[in-house]
Design a protein around this motif. Structure first.
Motif, PDB file in Angstrom:
ATOM      1  N   TRP A   1      53.186  34.412  -3.060  1.00  0.00           N
ATOM      2  CA  TRP A   1      53.357  33.267  -3.971  1.00  0.00           C
ATOM      3  C   TRP A   1      52.828  33.611  -5.359  1.00  0.00           C
ATOM      4  O   TRP A   1      53.486  33.330  -6.373  1.00  0.00           O
ATOM      5  CB  TRP A   1      52.612  32.055  -3.409  1.00  0.00           C
ATOM      6  CG  TRP A   1      52.800  30.810  -4.218  1.00  0.00           C
ATOM      7  CD1 TRP A   1      53.754  29.860  -4.041  1.00  0.00           C
ATOM      8  CD2 TRP A   1      52.025  30.387  -5.358  1.00  0.00           C
ATOM      9  NE1 TRP A   1      53.628  28.868  -4.991  1.00  0.00           N
ATOM     10  CE2 TRP A   1      52.573  29.164  -5.809  1.00  0.00           C
ATOM     11  CE3 TRP A   1      50.938  30.922  -6.029  1.00  0.00           C
ATOM     12  CZ2 TRP A   1      52.055  28.475  -6.896  1.00  0.00           C
ATOM     13  CZ3 TRP A   1      50.413  30.238  -7.111  1.00  0.00           C
ATOM     14  CH2 TRP A   1      50.970  29.029  -7.536  1.00  0.00           C
ATOM     15  N   ARG A   2      51.633  34.204  -5.427  1.00  0.00           N
ATOM     16  CA  ARG A   2      51.047  34.584  -6.717  1.00  0.00           C
ATOM     17  C   ARG A   2      51.954  35.570  -7.462  1.00  0.00           C
ATOM     18  O   ARG A   2      52.183  35.442  -8.666  1.00  0.00           O
ATOM     19  CB  ARG A   2      49.683  35.241  -6.505  1.00  0.00           C
ATOM     20  CG  ARG A   2      48.540  34.284  -6.214  1.00  0.00           C
ATOM     21  CD  ARG A   2      47.316  35.059  -5.792  1.00  0.00           C
ATOM     22  NE  ARG A   2      46.100  34.246  -5.769  1.00  0.00           N
ATOM     23  CZ  ARG A   2      44.990  34.600  -5.156  1.00  0.00           C
ATOM     24  NH1 ARG A   2      44.934  35.746  -4.492  1.00  0.00           N
ATOM     25  NH2 ARG A   2      43.925  33.812  -5.193  1.00  0.00           N
ATOM     26  N   PHE A   3      52.463  36.554  -6.724  1.00  0.00           N
ATOM     27  CA  PHE A   3      53.315  37.565  -7.351  1.00  0.00           C
ATOM     28  C   PHE A   3      54.615  36.942  -7.866  1.00  0.00           C
ATOM     29  O   PHE A   3      55.036  37.213  -8.991  1.00  0.00           O
ATOM     30  CB  PHE A   3      53.634  38.678  -6.355  1.00  0.00           C
ATOM     31  CG  PHE A   3      54.518  39.758  -6.930  1.00  0.00           C
ATOM     32  CD1 PHE A   3      53.982  40.737  -7.758  1.00  0.00           C
ATOM     33  CD2 PHE A   3      55.878  39.783  -6.644  1.00  0.00           C
ATOM     34  CE1 PHE A   3      54.807  41.723  -8.301  1.00  0.00           C
ATOM     35  CE2 PHE A   3      56.693  40.767  -7.184  1.00  0.00           C
ATOM     36  CZ  PHE A   3      56.156  41.742  -8.014  1.00  0.00           C
ATOM     37  N   ARG A   4      55.220  36.088  -7.052  1.00  0.00           N
ATOM     38  CA  ARG A   4      56.477  35.450  -7.467  1.00  0.00           C
ATOM     39  C   ARG A   4      56.246  34.556  -8.683  1.00  0.00           C
ATOM     40  O   ARG A   4      57.076  34.521  -9.602  1.00  0.00           O
ATOM     41  CB  ARG A   4      57.017  34.614  -6.300  1.00  0.00           C
ATOM     42  CG  ARG A   4      58.456  34.151  -6.503  1.00  0.00           C
ATOM     43  CD  ARG A   4      59.430  35.277  -6.275  1.00  0.00           C
ATOM     44  NE  ARG A   4      60.790  34.801  -6.440  1.00  0.00           N
ATOM     45  CZ  ARG A   4      61.519  34.957  -7.546  1.00  0.00           C
ATOM     46  NH1 ARG A   4      61.024  35.591  -8.588  1.00  0.00           N
ATOM     47  NH2 ARG A   4      62.747  34.492  -7.592  1.00  0.00           N
TER      48      ARG A   4
ATOM     49  N   ARG B   1      55.979  36.788 -11.778  1.00  0.00           N
ATOM     50  CA  ARG B   1      57.267  37.356 -12.197  1.00  0.00           C
ATOM     51  C   ARG B   1      58.174  36.295 -12.825  1.00  0.00           C
ATOM     52  O   ARG B   1      58.891  36.586 -13.789  1.00  0.00           O
ATOM     53  CB  ARG B   1      57.962  37.992 -10.989  1.00  0.00           C
ATOM     54  CG  ARG B   1      57.245  39.195 -10.434  1.00  0.00           C
ATOM     55  CD  ARG B   1      57.157  40.346 -11.403  1.00  0.00           C
ATOM     56  NE  ARG B   1      58.468  40.874 -11.745  1.00  0.00           N
ATOM     57  CZ  ARG B   1      58.672  41.902 -12.566  1.00  0.00           C
ATOM     58  NH1 ARG B   1      57.635  42.505 -13.132  1.00  0.00           N
ATOM     59  NH2 ARG B   1      59.886  42.325 -12.830  1.00  0.00           N
ATOM     60  N   VAL B   2      58.135  35.072 -12.294  1.00  0.00           N
ATOM     61  CA  VAL B   2      58.956  34.015 -12.890  1.00  0.00           C
ATOM     62  C   VAL B   2      58.440  33.682 -14.285  1.00  0.00           C
ATOM     63  O   VAL B   2      59.229  33.476 -15.218  1.00  0.00           O
ATOM     64  CB  VAL B   2      58.971  32.756 -11.991  1.00  0.00           C
ATOM     65  CG1 VAL B   2      59.602  31.578 -12.725  1.00  0.00           C
ATOM     66  CG2 VAL B   2      59.730  33.040 -10.706  1.00  0.00           C
TER      67      VAL B   2
ATOM     68  N   SER C   1      45.429  30.389 -21.411  1.00  0.00           N
ATOM     69  CA  SER C   1      45.214  31.694 -20.774  1.00  0.00           C
ATOM     70  C   SER C   1      46.061  32.756 -21.466  1.00  0.00           C
ATOM     71  O   SER C   1      46.927  32.444 -22.287  1.00  0.00           O
ATOM     72  CB  SER C   1      45.578  31.633 -19.293  1.00  0.00           C
ATOM     73  OG  SER C   1      46.984  31.633 -19.128  1.00  0.00           O
ATOM     74  N   SER C   2      45.815  34.001 -21.081  1.00  0.00           N
ATOM     75  CA  SER C   2      46.593  35.097 -21.654  1.00  0.00           C
ATOM     76  C   SER C   2      47.978  35.199 -21.044  1.00  0.00           C
ATOM     77  O   SER C   2      48.765  36.065 -21.422  1.00  0.00           O
ATOM     78  CB  SER C   2      45.842  36.429 -21.463  1.00  0.00           C
ATOM     79  OG  SER C   2      45.574  36.651 -20.084  1.00  0.00           O
ATOM     80  N   GLY C   3      48.285  34.332 -20.093  1.00  0.00           N
ATOM     81  CA  GLY C   3      49.623  34.306 -19.512  1.00  0.00           C
ATOM     82  C   GLY C   3      49.789  35.293 -18.376  1.00  0.00           C
ATOM     83  O   GLY C   3      49.010  35.296 -17.418  1.00  0.00           O
ATOM     84  N   VAL C   4      50.783  36.157 -18.485  1.00  0.00           N
ATOM     85  CA  VAL C   4      51.123  37.075 -17.400  1.00  0.00           C
ATOM     86  C   VAL C   4      49.947  37.960 -17.009  1.00  0.00           C
ATOM     87  O   VAL C   4      49.690  38.173 -15.815  1.00  0.00           O
ATOM     88  CB  VAL C   4      52.347  37.935 -17.782  1.00  0.00           C
ATOM     89  CG1 VAL C   4      52.540  39.075 -16.794  1.00  0.00           C
ATOM     90  CG2 VAL C   4      53.605  37.072 -17.826  1.00  0.00           C
ATOM     91  N   SER C   5      49.221  38.487 -17.970  1.00  0.00           N
ATOM     92  CA  SER C   5      48.100  39.372 -17.632  1.00  0.00           C
ATOM     93  C   SER C   5      47.027  38.626 -16.850  1.00  0.00           C
ATOM     94  O   SER C   5      46.376  39.187 -15.958  1.00  0.00           O
ATOM     95  CB  SER C   5      47.504  39.998 -18.897  1.00  0.00           C
ATOM     96  OG  SER C   5      46.983  39.000 -19.763  1.00  0.00           O
TER      97      SER C   5
END
Length: 293
Positions: free
Chosen positions: A244-247, A250-251, A265-269
């Motif tokens: 779930w965290r990975f998906r 990626r989305v 937050s810094s977002g994707v990182s």
């Protein structure tokens, strides 16, 4: 000329008759809609974009349904913990089986949000202000009961007394893993006292001293099946949570790239770093030991 047709001939095509026993009058009876409080649920979507953007409805419903599933997941995990504490492991495993199905549903939901293109999201993202999924107290509650406790997260919820109280309570209660280890101890497994008496407000840290316990559970033919199954179910729960965290990550990446998150937050990182968090590290580490001399 007048043609007379039978009732069967007169029926419209592709229509099913309403059976005589089907109730149709709900003026003084509970209906499907009233039981589910659909009037309130279906009127709870309030787009804030001006002019209202078509795709904001998708964004709202995606997150509202996720919160409903999180509510059920927490409900099942709390019951699983209670049952484990009562040494009713078989019923607890039923709760965990349901949790795993909920997790898969939540993960699959990301495929719907992934239909939102970067251009579409950019047209209403600015209206979201500082709201962010990071502020989901139910997501944090699930993390807390699984062991990723962080007292600093309570500050995010100070403006919501009920959410703050829920998280404070979970912070000071044993995790699902704590309950399982205590149950193993009651069954005669040698769980170190410092683990059983640990400060449950702290995040779980890897305990090498548990490896011999789990090695015995996995390798011994005398192990009760429900103990073996519990270990595997906990591994499944962590695997599903990581999926779930990975998906999610990626989305977010395909939708906003590496922009800063709406919540600051810094977002994707920031989301990538969550992939390093673990709930039951010993249950994964023991796999290296199984079968080794």
């Amino acid at each position: 000329m007048i043609y007379l047709m039978s009732n069967e001939q007169a029926k419209p095509a592709n229509q099913r008759d309403i059976e005589s026993g089907v109730r149709t009058d709900f003026r003084n009876a509970m209906s499907y809609g009233s039981y589910l409080d659909l009037e309130r649920i279906l009127s709870a979507q309030h787009p804030v974009s001006v002019p209202e953007h078509h795709d904001e409805m998708l964004f709202i419903i995606q997150h509202q349904t996720s919160e409903l599933w999180l509510k059920l997941m927490l409900h099942e995990m709390l019951e699983a913990r209670r049952l484990i504490e009562a040494d009713d492991l078989s019923k607890a495993l039923k709760c965990l089986a349901r949790v795993k199905h909920i997790q898969k549903t939540l993960t699959e939901q990301w495929s719907v949000l992934a239909t939102l293109t970067p251009r579409e999201y950019a047209q209403f993202r600015g209206f979201l202000g500082s709201s962010s999924g990071f502020q989901s107290f139910q997501y944090r509650a699930v993390e807390f009961i699984l062991g990723n406790k962080h007292e600093g997260m309570l500050k995010v919820h100070e403006a919501d007394p009920q959410a703050h109280a829920t998280l404070t309570q979970l912070l000071h209660e044993p995790t699902l893993y704590d309950a399982f280890l205590a149950a193993l101890s009651r069954q005669g497994y040698k769980i170190p006292a410092e683990i059983l008496e640990r400060d449950v407000t702290k995040p779980w840290e890897y305990q090498e001293s548990l490896l011999p316990v789990f090695k015995e559970i996995y390798e011994s033919e005398d192990t009760a099946w429900n103990l073996y199954q519990a270990c595997e179910d906990l591994v499944d729960v962590e695997d599903n949570f990581q999926a779930w965290r990975f998906r999610h990550m990626r989305v977010v990446q395909r939708t906003i790239g590496f922009k800063t998150g709406t919540g600051g937050s810094s977002g994707v990182s920031f989301l990538k770093r969550a992939l390093d968090l673990t709930f039951f590290p010993e249950l994964f580490a023991v796999r290296t030991e199984i079968g080794a001399s």
